[in-house]
Design a protein around this motif. Structure first.
Motif, PDB file in Angstrom:
ATOM      1  N   UNK A   1     -19.695 -29.012 -73.745  1.00 62.00           N
ATOM      2  CA  UNK A   1     -20.930 -28.267 -73.490  1.00 62.00           C
ATOM      3  C   UNK A   1     -21.215 -28.310 -71.840  1.00 62.00           C
ATOM      4  N   UNK A   2     -21.073 -29.554 -71.208  1.00 56.87           N
ATOM      5  CA  UNK A   2     -21.365 -30.029 -70.031  1.00 56.87           C
ATOM      6  C   UNK A   2     -20.510 -29.024 -68.892  1.00 56.87           C
ATOM      7  N   UNK A   3     -19.140 -28.761 -69.225  1.00 49.55           N
ATOM      8  CA  UNK A   3     -18.301 -28.244 -68.414  1.00 49.55           C
ATOM      9  C   UNK A   3     -18.070 -26.748 -68.583  1.00 49.55           C
ATOM     10  N   UNK A   4     -18.767 -26.406 -69.575  1.00 50.59           N
ATOM     11  CA  UNK A   4     -18.639 -24.794 -69.588  1.00 50.59           C
ATOM     12  C   UNK A   4     -19.192 -24.268 -68.359  1.00 50.59           C
ATOM     13  N   UNK A   5     -19.026 -22.787 -68.376  1.00 44.11           N
ATOM     14  CA  UNK A   5     -19.528 -22.014 -67.129  1.00 44.11           C
ATOM     15  C   UNK A   5     -21.178 -22.056 -67.180  1.00 44.11           C
ATOM     16  N   UNK A   6     -21.730 -22.573 -66.007  1.00 46.72           N
ATOM     17  CA  UNK A   6     -23.214 -22.468 -66.028  1.00 46.72           C
ATOM     18  C   UNK A   6     -23.512 -24.048 -66.594  1.00 46.72           C
ATOM     19  N   UNK A   7     -23.042 -24.981 -66.932  1.00 41.95           N
ATOM     20  CA  UNK A   7     -23.213 -26.187 -67.640  1.00 41.95           C
ATOM     21  C   UNK A   7     -23.685 -27.024 -66.512  1.00 41.95           C
ATOM     22  N   UNK A   8     -24.209 -28.121 -66.886  1.00 38.25           N
ATOM     23  CA  UNK A   8     -24.562 -29.161 -66.127  1.00 38.25           C
ATOM     24  C   UNK A   8     -23.603 -29.608 -65.032  1.00 38.25           C
ATOM     25  N   UNK A   9     -22.284 -29.688 -65.679  1.00 39.01           N
ATOM     26  CA  UNK A   9     -21.155 -30.073 -64.874  1.00 39.01           C
ATOM     27  C   UNK A   9     -19.975 -29.051 -64.661  1.00 39.01           C
ATOM     28  N   UNK A  10     -20.573 -27.743 -64.411  1.00 40.98           N
ATOM     29  CA  UNK A  10     -19.623 -26.481 -64.660  1.00 40.98           C
ATOM     30  C   UNK A  10     -18.338 -26.891 -64.111  1.00 40.98           C
ATOM     31  N   UNK A  11     -17.485 -26.603 -65.056  1.00 43.28           N
ATOM     32  CA  UNK A  11     -15.916 -26.843 -64.463  1.00 43.28           C
ATOM     33  C   UNK A  11     -14.876 -26.089 -65.582  1.00 43.28           C
ATOM     34  N   UNK A  12     -15.131 -24.735 -65.377  1.00 43.06           N
ATOM     35  CA  UNK A  12     -14.200 -23.903 -66.410  1.00 43.06           C
ATOM     36  C   UNK A  12     -12.951 -24.474 -66.616  1.00 43.06           C
ATOM     37  N   UNK A  13     -12.105 -24.651 -65.589  1.00 43.03           N
ATOM     38  CA  UNK A  13     -10.913 -25.092 -65.900  1.00 43.03           C
ATOM     39  C   UNK A  13     -10.621 -26.368 -66.860  1.00 43.03           C
ATOM     40  N   UNK A  14     -11.501 -27.407 -66.582  1.00 40.27           N
ATOM     41  CA  UNK A  14     -11.540 -28.563 -67.407  1.00 40.27           C
ATOM     42  C   UNK A  14     -11.821 -28.202 -68.706  1.00 40.27           C
ATOM     43  N   UNK A  15     -12.836 -27.410 -68.914  1.00 42.87           N
ATOM     44  CA  UNK A  15     -13.441 -26.973 -70.015  1.00 42.87           C
ATOM     45  C   UNK A  15     -12.249 -26.084 -70.787  1.00 42.87           C
ATOM     46  N   UNK A  16     -11.405 -25.147 -70.372  1.00 49.20           N
ATOM     47  CA  UNK A  16     -10.438 -24.518 -70.958  1.00 49.20           C
ATOM     48  C   UNK A  16      -9.396 -25.535 -71.458  1.00 49.20           C
TER      49      UNK A  16
END
Length: 218
Positions: free
Chosen positions: A40-55
């Motif tokens: 949740x946090x690393x999704x785009x626009x999240x509190x820790x936005x990091x799309x590559x990590x989320x993927x």
């Protein structure tokens, strides 16, 4: 086989199942909670936005959820041997149980947190709350009923997984059903094992429902 022979075996099998499921559930709760929150946090626009990590996290979770547990049991045999020194018994069964359940619970955690109203999070941000405070005091606190319900579902799934672990000597009630009920055609043992498993699952579900109701009323 008489009932005098069956009861001690059932007691031992039940204890082994409780042990496997209990340890696996505890590790799964921690690992799944961490991964679910990070999703949740690393999704785009999240509190820790990091799309590559989320993927990457999403891919790991999806792969873990897509493997049938019986295949996972065999696939992780080298890792299981490296961790506990054996591939047979309750301690060995805990390894694949945990690996199989963490991705399952992580998605449940992600879903529960996403159900927290966005305006509650925005209010916390506006009040100057730190990221840790938002996660701990807002997201996790508001999602507690969903998390408790999800953990209950996960524990019940672990009971089913533990029964499958009996097919490869994992111990527990599943092992009893295979060794006595199936291989030796002991119908009484098979029936007794099924009844105990059903009662165990009912007990877990009842406790989980009670916890969810109490958390929902707060």
């Amino acid at each position: 086989m008489t009932w005098a022979d069956i009861w001690p075996l059932l007691g031992e099998g039940l204890w082994e199942t409780v042990y496997m499921v209990g340890i696996s559930a505890a590790i799964t709760a921690l690992g799944g909670l961490l991964i679910g929150v990070l999703l949740v946090l690393t999704e785009r626009g999240g509190l820790l936005s990091a799309p590559p990590v989320n993927a990457v996290l999403g891919l790991i979770v999806n792969v873990g959820r897509s493997l049938p547990f019986i295949i996972l049991l065999v696939a992780v045999i080298p890792f299981t041997r490296a961790v506990v020194g054996t591939t047979i018994g309750t301690d060995a069964a805990i390894v694949p149980l945990t690996i199989g359940a963490i991705p399952f619970f992580a998605r449940i955690v992600e879903t529960a947190i996403r159900e927290v109203p966005r305006d509650v999070v925005d209010a916390a941000v506006a009040a100057g709350a730190s990221r840790w405070q938002i996660v701990h005091k807002v997201l996790l606190r508001e999602a507690r009923p969903g998390l408790a319900a999800g953990l209950t579902i996960t524990i019940i799934a672990l009971v089913g997984y533990s029964a499958m672990a009996g097919t490869v000597g994992g111990g527990g009630l599943g092992d009893l059903a295979i060794r006595y009920g199936y291989q030796r055609f002991e119908t009484e043992m098979m029936i007794a094992t099924v009844v105990v498993l059903v009662l165990f699952v009912q007990a877990v579900q009842s406790v989980g429902d009670l916890v969810v109701r109490r958390l929902s009323h707060r």
